[in-house]
Design an enzyme around this catalytic site. Structure first.
Site, PDB file in Angstrom:
ATOM      1  N   CYS A 166      38.897  33.049  38.606  1.00  0.00           N
ATOM      2  CA  CYS A 166      39.450  33.078  37.362  1.00  0.00           C
ATOM      3  C   CYS A 166      38.288  34.116  36.720  1.00  0.00           C
ATOM      4  O   CYS A 166      38.914  34.402  35.575  1.00  0.00           O
ATOM      5  CB  CYS A 166      39.502  32.024  36.664  1.00  0.00           C
ATOM      6  SG  CYS A 166      38.008  30.907  36.349  1.00  0.00           S
ATOM      7  N   CYS A 214      38.170  24.423  35.251  1.00  0.00           N
ATOM      8  CA  CYS A 214      37.059  24.757  34.272  1.00  0.00           C
ATOM      9  C   CYS A 214      36.104  23.760  34.291  1.00  0.00           C
ATOM     10  O   CYS A 214      35.001  23.834  34.178  1.00  0.00           O
ATOM     11  CB  CYS A 214      37.736  24.927  32.917  1.00  0.00           C
ATOM     12  SG  CYS A 214      38.714  26.232  32.664  1.00  0.00           S
TER      13      CYS A 214
END
Length: 323
Positions: free
Chosen positions: A52, A129
């Site tokens: 990402c 994340c």
């Protein structure tokens, strides 16, 4: 522009209040300088997620005498979820030894961000994340210990979100005879978050996917079953070389052909209960039925006849026992 315009109202509701608070006002964002270190050891570790483009920098101030992390801060170059996860990660590291910090997983970070212990703090597709937060801890620990980062990972992880290893998944699939991805997720949580580990085409490319493990374990189980049948079929033709199932079938066939017709003619019958081996003798456990149960010869003449017939036909040391 409002958050709901940036993210979408429905999706925004999937973020916990704690995540939203730390997105807006992270408590541990910042730097630690050499001037602050004093007699302590300053570690600055960088880690980026190729999937990402997000990155995080972790600062640890460590007491070298006790290995305790006295202060922990971070800088995040990424989305709001990465900021919230990194903030919580930095907080969880404080006042722990480096070895204790290594035990903090991405799941620990995500759970600490929940408002309700039963409701995930972030949508599944943002779980990566908190994985990045876990990885930067490994990087910082490896720098402090003077070892390679990969040496701190003893297992091959398939699902990064739930931190489930390949060996664990194979064992669970095999033991529980799982056949679907849904079953794997129920048992292990793997595949329940970003779903990249399920099959090709997800958020992040993998070397091995859950669908691969399902196929691999199914193939291995099928091969084991074929091998078992081949071994049973080959044998050497003797009663001793047979498996238990084959022994039972062999005894049953003799009882059916040579023993039961006579017993049934007098209103009786016999049931095979089990076959056990004791000191080289095959003990055939039987139970009389019908008129045979009260017959005075069921432990003498009849029993001897059954035993002699089995010994003769099977060419094996057999003892018949009435239960």
């Amino acid at each position: 522009m409002a958050r709901d315009d940036l993210i979408g109202g429905a999706l925004w509701e999937e973020y916990s209040q704690e995540v939203q608070r730390r997105m807006d006002a992270p408590m541990h964002m910042g730097e630690i300088t050499e001037e602050e270190a004093g007699d302590n050891k300053l570690i600055i570790a960088d880690f980026g997620a190729e999937s990402c483009g997000d990155a995080v920098r972790l600062y640890w101030l460590i007491d070298p005498k006790s290995d305790v992390i006295k202060k922990s801060k971070f800088k995040s170059f990424g989305c709001g979820t990465a900021i919230a996860s990194s903030d919580m990660m930095a907080e969880l590291c404080m006042d722990k030894t480096v070895e204790e910090a290594l035990k903090i997983t991405n799941i620990d970070v995500e759970k600490a961000l929940r408002d309700n212990e039963d409701v995930p703090a972030v949508p599944g597709q943002k779980m990566h994340c908190s994985v990045m937060a876990y990885d930067v801890i490994k990087k910082a620990a490896s720098m402090y210990m003077g070892v390679d980062m990969e040496s701190l990972e003893s297992e091959f992880i398939i699902c990064e979100c739930a931190r489930v290893s390949q060996d664990t998944l194979k064992e669970v699939i095999k033991l529980n005879k799982l056949s679907t991805i849904e079953e794997i997720t129920d048992y292990t949580k793997a595949g329940g978050f970003c779903k990249s580990c399920i099959k090709p085409g997800g958020h992040e490319a993998k070397d091995v996917y859950l669908v691969d493990l399902l196929a691999e374990v199914a193939e291995a189980l099928e091969a084991e079953e074929k091998s078992r049948k081949i071994i049973e079929a080959k044998g050497d033709g003797t009663f001793d070389s047979m498996g238990l199932v084959q022994k039972i079938k062999a005894v049953e066939s003799i009882l059916e052909e040579y023993i039961r017709p006579t017993l049934k003619a007098d209103g009786g019958d016999v049931e095979l209960i089990d076959i056990k081996e004791t000191d080289g003798i095959f003990e055939v456990l039987i139970k009389y039925q019908g008129e045979c149960m009260s017959c005075s010869m069921n432990t003498t003449t009849t029993l001897a006849g059954i035993e002699d017939m089995l010994k003769f036909k099977l060419k094996a040391p057999i003892k018949v026992i009435v239960t």
